[in-house]
Structure formats: structure tokens, C-alpha cells
Write an enzyme that holds these catalytic residues in place. Structure first.
Site, PDB file in Angstrom:
ATOM      1  CG  HIS A 120      -2.031  -1.069   1.066  1.00  0.00           C
ATOM      2  ND1 HIS A 120      -2.779  -1.521   2.122  1.00  0.00           N
ATOM      3  CD2 HIS A 120      -2.453  -1.778  -0.008  1.00  0.00           C
ATOM      4  CE1 HIS A 120      -3.626  -2.461   1.705  1.00  0.00           C
ATOM      5  NE2 HIS A 120      -3.441  -2.634   0.420  1.00  0.00           N
ATOM      6  CB  CYS A 128       5.503  15.272  -8.965  1.00  0.00           C
ATOM      7  SG  CYS A 128       4.774  16.157 -10.354  1.00  0.00           S
ATOM      8  CB  CYS A 153       6.117  19.134  -8.867  1.00  0.00           C
ATOM      9  SG  CYS A 153       7.631  18.335  -9.382  1.00  0.00           S
ATOM     10  CB  SER A 196      -3.176  -9.000   7.921  1.00  0.00           C
ATOM     11  OG  SER A 196      -4.144  -8.712   6.916  1.00  0.00           O
TER      12      SER A 196
HETATM   13 ZN   LIG Z   1       6.683  17.162 -11.190  1.00  0.00          ZN
END
Ligand SMILES: [Zn+2]
Length: 269
Positions: A120, A128, A153, A196
Site C-alpha cells: 500500500h 508528483c 512539484c 492482518s
Molecule cells: Zn513534477
């Protein structure tokens, strides 16, 4: 020693390979809240819809601003718990071949696990959405705090914004991570599930496959949906039982040089 741990040690000594799958109950003592792929969260007040992929795609600014309340979720200062350290030690002892985890806290890597699949993702990092450039999530949250939302970004010429590197509620797992997890599980004849609930697909399919072709053992405090498929279930707290297992395994495994080359380190998410 706990009798169940003795039984588990016997199973692991005889195994040709052992892969471990860990879930939210590993790390419970690290104080890390979780935002599971099924939207389950250890902090009960969390609304998964607020932090799902739909919200991120339609309202990234709101997603990040609400994310400030979840600072602890992205906290990378938490320390590994005894269970994380024990699993890293079991890999050193050549008992465990790889760890697959549903957790996004990065604590298996911090504890020293070398062959690791973070199914995960790792929420302590953000990337970004356009160019993939990665930054610590703590830095992204600092920027949100100073009014830049969603955080952008910093790659020159890129106009993308950042997304936490975790699989959000409603988002698919990365194919490379799931593929690597299945391959590693296939290479082992024992799959040990630790802490889990096995309620999140497709991860919950791994124990089904393991039970079909080898041995499935489940360790944890809570019942899981796959208990009926397990060879046996070890009931208890992983932070207590896994260190006991380490003690039981010390000196029982052949030396590494007798078992061939050490495996290469790898971290996939
Ligand atoms: Zn970027």
C-alpha cells in the site's frame, strides 16, 4: 516458551522458504495510525471518503488541508516495534525470505528488513502526479501549512502537484508491488500472516493461494476471514510472540554459507 511458538518454530525449521505478510496490527505499539486500503483506520474519527482517491482527484487542495489533521499518519519519526525488529532478525537468521506489508509507515525498512514489498505504499513520501519526483510528506505538509495547497512539484518546468505515496481508499494497488508480492509468496512454501484482518482485496487472495500449494499460518490477536484455510492459527500479540520465535530459532538454522548465496535486497512499492 509459548507452546504455539514452539509449533511455529518447528514449521519454519522444516520450510523451504518463508514469506511473511503483515497488516495493521503490526506496529500498533509504534503509535502509528493507519489509513488502510479498505478505508479502515486506527484513528476512528477518520472519514475514508475525505482521504480517498476520488477526493484527491476532485479536490486536491481540500485533501491536503484536511491532511494536516493527519500529521501523525505521515509522521516518519515513529520507531519500529518489537514485531518489526523480530521479523528483520528472522531474515538475518535466514528464516524469513521476504516481508510483504499492507502498512504504509515504512517501519519494516527502518527495522532493517531487506526484502520488502510495501503493498500500500509508503505514506512518509509524496510524489508528483506528473513527473514522479519524490519528497518527504512532512515537507509537503509544511508547505500546505504555509498556504500552498495543493503543494506543487519543485521540479523546474513541472506544473504537477504532490500526492502521498500511499494507496488511497478506492485506488488500485501498484501492479509491480502486487506482482512482486505474488512472486515472493510463490517462492516460499510457508506464508506466515501477522496482524492482518485479511479483509482487503487483492492482498487477501495471497493466503488463499498459499494454502492451496503450501502451508498457511496465521498469527494475531483477532480472528481473520481466512482462519479456516490455515494449517493452524497462533493467537496472541505479535510484539510478544515474534521475539519469542526469534529465540526459538537462534542456532536452529543451518549457517547461511551452507544454504547458498544471500538474497539481494529489494524494496518494492
Ligand atoms: Zn513534477
Amino acid at each position: 516458551m509459548d507452546e504455539q511458538v514452539g509449533t511455529l518454530a518447528e514449521t519454519l525449521v522444516e520450510a523451504d522458504g518463508v514469506t511473511v505478510l503483515t497488516g495493521a496490527d503490526v506496529g500498533a505499539t509504534s503509535g502509528v495510525p493507519t489509513l488502510g486500503g479498505d478505508g479502515s483506520a486506527r484513528c476512528d474519527e477518520l472519514d475514508p471518503k475525505m482521504f480517498g482517491i476520488d477526493r484527491f482527484e476532485t479536490d486536491p487542495a481540500g485533501f491536503w488541508e484536511d491532511g494536516l489533521e493527519l500529521d501523525a499518519l505521515y509522521d516518519d519519526s515513529a520507531d519500529p516495534a518489537d514485531a518489526h525488529r523480530a521479523l528483520a532478525r528472522l531474515e538475518e537468521l535466514d528464516v524469513v525470505d521476504a516481508v510483504l506489508t499492507e502498512n504504509t509507515d515504512g517501519l519494516h525498512a527502518d527495522a532493517g528488513t531487506r526484502r520488502l514489498v510495501e503493498l500500500h505504499g509508503d505514506a512518509s513520501q509524496s510524489a508528483c502526479v506528473e513527473c514522479g519526483r519524490s519528497v518527504p510528506t512532512a515537507d509537503a505538509l509544511d508547505r500546505v501549512r504555509s498556504g500552498e495547497s495543493p503543494p506543487h512539484c519543485s521540479e523546474p518546468g513541472c506544473h504537477g502537484h504532490l500526492k502521498p505515496d500511499a494507496v488511497l481508499n478506492g485506488e488500485d494497488l501498484s501492479e509491480s508491488a502486487y506482482g512482486a508480492a505474488r512472486r515472493m509468496a510463490w517462492e516460499s512454501d510457508v506464508l506466515l500472516v501477522v496482524g492482518s484482518s485479511l479483509s482487503v482485496e487483492p492482498v487477501a487472495t495471497l493466503p488463499e493461494e498459499a494454502a492451496e500449494r503450501g502451508t498457511l499460518v496465521i498469527l494475531g490477536e483477532e480472528r481473520t476471514e481466512k482462519d479456516h484455510l490455515a494449517e493452524y492459527v497462533v493467537r496472541g500479540d505479535a510484539d510478544e510472540l515474534l521475539p519469542e520465535l526469534v529465540e526459538a530459532m537462534q542456532g536452529r538454522m543451518p549457517r547461511r554459507e551452507d544454504r547458498g548465496q544471500a538474497r539481494e535486497a529489494t524494496r518494492v512499492r
